[in-house]
Write a protein that holds these residues in place. Structure first.
Motif, short mmCIF file in Angstrom:
data_model
loop_
_atom_site.label_atom_id
_atom_site.label_comp_id
_atom_site.label_asym_id
_atom_site.label_seq_id
_atom_site.Cartn_x
_atom_site.Cartn_y
_atom_site.Cartn_z
N VAL A 128 -11.15 0.04 4.51
CA VAL A 128 -10.42 -0.99 3.42
C VAL A 128 -11.46 -2.13 2.94
O VAL A 128 -12.59 -2.10 3.91
CB VAL A 128 -9.60 -1.82 4.29
CG1 VAL A 128 -8.51 -0.64 4.75
CG2 VAL A 128 -10.03 -2.42 5.59
N ARG A 183 -5.34 -7.29 -2.92
CA ARG A 183 -6.01 -6.46 -3.63
C ARG A 183 -7.54 -6.84 -4.22
O ARG A 183 -8.33 -5.90 -4.87
CB ARG A 183 -5.35 -6.25 -4.88
CG ARG A 183 -3.95 -5.57 -4.50
CD ARG A 183 -2.91 -5.28 -5.84
NE ARG A 183 -1.79 -4.77 -5.47
CZ ARG A 183 -0.80 -4.30 -6.27
NH1 ARG A 183 -1.05 -4.34 -7.58
NH2 ARG A 183 0.29 -3.97 -5.91
N ASN A 208 0.87 -1.14 -0.02
CA ASN A 208 0.05 0.00 -0.03
C ASN A 208 0.83 1.16 0.02
O ASN A 208 2.17 1.25 0.70
CB ASN A 208 -0.81 0.10 1.14
CG ASN A 208 -1.77 1.19 0.97
OD1 ASN A 208 -3.06 1.11 0.28
ND2 ASN A 208 -2.11 2.11 1.88
N PRO A 217 -2.65 -0.39 -4.65
CA PRO A 217 -3.44 0.06 -3.30
C PRO A 217 -2.70 1.28 -2.96
O PRO A 217 -1.78 1.52 -2.60
CB PRO A 217 -3.06 -0.99 -2.26
CG PRO A 217 -3.05 -2.21 -3.02
CD PRO A 217 -2.16 -1.72 -4.41
#
Length: 514
Positions: free
Chosen positions: A399, A509, A383, A451
């Motif tokens: 999330v 992901r 990320n 991300p």
């Protein structure tokens, strides 16, 4: 069999010992964040020693050198990544102005865009309203030499364009206005003969419509009305023109004057009162080409050195102020997070990259250059945590379902940092994958499917913070960042970044983008 059992037990013991050490390291990190947090010291250096930091300036170059030196001092591997090249550089000096005559002298409240011209020392002259027709221009042509000219429009911070293309566009408007005036004469004559009241056509307008002609006539500069707080961006005719040379730089100051003072001055001009304005604006250029760099500091992972967690902010800022909020508050949180992790003694399993990006204010230039030069990293970035929303504390993260359990585990220690600032992990559905760049460096990565989940922030203690009051304005100062929030943000970023780095897997992901 006995040997296998002993090896199994030893493995369990090593895992427990490692987990215990990691937990102790996070506790040390949090304690440092509470008792030895240096985020405001970093911000003091960036804003009060170096000042506003547009790319191409000495202040920006100084900031790059300083961040690189701190990363190196803390044991990080340092990489300077070239973000691009500017045709010339720019340094801002002090500026002041005042009105002389009229009822009384008045100090003037104004700014100028970066990469725009300064004055030739202290310059004083009368004031005129800009001409809007060829007849108007001819009427005042002799008076323009040595005068300041008020132009129409309301500034949003950009300089008036002075390129050949802009001059051509203005010439086209002037020609079209000649046609409109001819039509209006016919309409007026028809109204008179037939006793009608048809509305006249509106002339087209553009600020500094006779810019080239006024410049050739010898004006001292142009002055445009600007809302308070004043915004100063940059001269796109200089920065975006790769063919720009030192000999073709702008020579006419472009002043953005407090709208209240502008109206006072304008009214005095309409009344033909006798007064003058004087300005001393020290905008200085340096020979190009000038390269600019992003600064990356790496803590190499012990188990997955070729996988990454990224924490970023942008190092550049506009320079009407000193970049204390945008993005001093973001990049110094990242810098302090790097120090906290490095000083905690924890070796993360996955490599951690702490990046101060260049040229965000000029079009996300540093982030785009870094992503383009590291395509092998794209699939290995767990990320990107980018901070670029002001000095507010993180209070939650949203999330997808596949990441939820990981973040609940990672964020569990955050409750011990500041009891008045709770933190919540929220589950959310897939988000639209962006198709084009937006306002922050994070969008560069999101477009590529990486991300780039950011932390949600809020003024939880009600300190009356207002980002739009500060964003790109003269109020973007060290004093506008909130120390309590900044210290908390740096600690939270360090804990979360380290937690993601210490997972046994990359963040999933699945369900991230639609």
């Amino acid at each position: 069999m006995k040997k296998i059992v002993l090896m199994y037990v030893a493995g369990i013991c090593m895992t427990v010992a490692t987990a215990s050490a990691q937990h102790a390291g996070v506790e040390r990190l949090i304690e440092m964040g509470k008792t030895d947090n240096q985020v405001m010291d970093h911000l003091d250096v960036l804003t009060n020693r170096f000042g506003g930091r547009p790319i191409g300036s000495d202040a920006y170059d100084n900031a790059v050198d300083w961040v690189a030196s701190k990363f190196s001092e803390w044991g990080l591997e340092v990489e300077l990544n070239e973000g691009g090249t500017l045709p010339v550089g720019f340094n801002r000096g002090p500026w002041f102005g005042r009105m002389l005559g009229g009822d009384q002298a008045m100090a003037l409240h104004f700014v100028t865009p970066s990469y725009s011209s300064g004055t030739k020392g202290l310059q004083r002259g009368p004031v005129l309203l800009e001409p809007k027709t060829r007849e108007d221009f001819e009427r005042i042509r002799g008076a323009l030499k040595g005068a300041w000219v008020l132009v129409t429009g309301r500034s949003v911070g950009w300089a008036i364009q002075h390129s050949a293309r802009a001059d051509s566009a203005r010439a086209d408007i002037i020609a079209r206005n000649v046609e409109i005036r001819g039509k209006n004469q016919a309409i007026a004559e028809n109204n008179r003969l037939k006793h009608k009241n048809d509305t006249l056509l509106t002339l087209l307008d553009e600020p500094a419509l006779f810019y080239r002609e006024m410049r050739e006539a010898g004006i001292l500069g142009i002055i445009q009305s600007a809302p308070v707080p004043l915004v100063a961006l940059y001269d796109q005719s200089v920065v975006k023109d790769s063919t720009m040379t030192f000999d073709r730089l702008p020579v006419t100051p472009d002043i953005k004057l407090d709208e209240h003072q502008f109206e006072t001055v304008r009214q005095m001009v309409l009344e033909r009162r006798v007064f003058e304005l004087e300005f001393d604006i020290r905008n200085h250029f340096k020979m190009g080409p000038v390269k600019y760099y992003s600064v990356a500091g790496k803590i190499r992972g012990s188990d997955y050195p070729d996988e990454y967690v990224m924490l970023s902010g942008h190092l550049d800022s506009h320079d009407a102020a000193t970049g204390g909020v945008d993005c001093g508050s973001g990049v110094t949180s990242v810098i302090e997070a790097a120090r906290l992790v490095a000083r905690s003694g924890i070796r993360p399993k996955r490599s951690m990259l702490f990046i101060a990006f260049a040229g965000e204010e000029y079009g996300l230039l540093g982030a785009q250059a870094w992503a383009a030069s590291h395509p092998e990293h794209w699939d290995r970035i767990s990320n990107l945590f980018n901070r670029d929303g002001g000095p507010l504390p993180p209070i939650s993260i949203s999330v997808p379902k596949a990441m939820y359990a990981d973040f609940v585990q990672i964020c569990a220690p955050l409750s011990s940092i500041h009891p008045d600032i709770p933190f919540e992990v929220k589950e959310t559905g897939p988000r639209p994958k962006p198709a084009r760049l937006s306002g922050t460096d994070a969008s560069v990565f999101a477009i590529k499917g990486i991300p780039a989940i950011t932390l949600d922030e809020d003024d939880v203690k009600g300190y009356n913070f207002h980002y739009r009051e500060i964003w790109h304005t003269e109020r973007d100062l060290y004093t506008k960042s909130i120390p309590e929030y900044q210290r908390h943000a740096a600690t939270v970023m360090a804990v979360i970044g380290l937690g993601v780095a210490n997972l046994d897997h990359l963040l999933s992901r699945e369900g991230l983008y639609q």
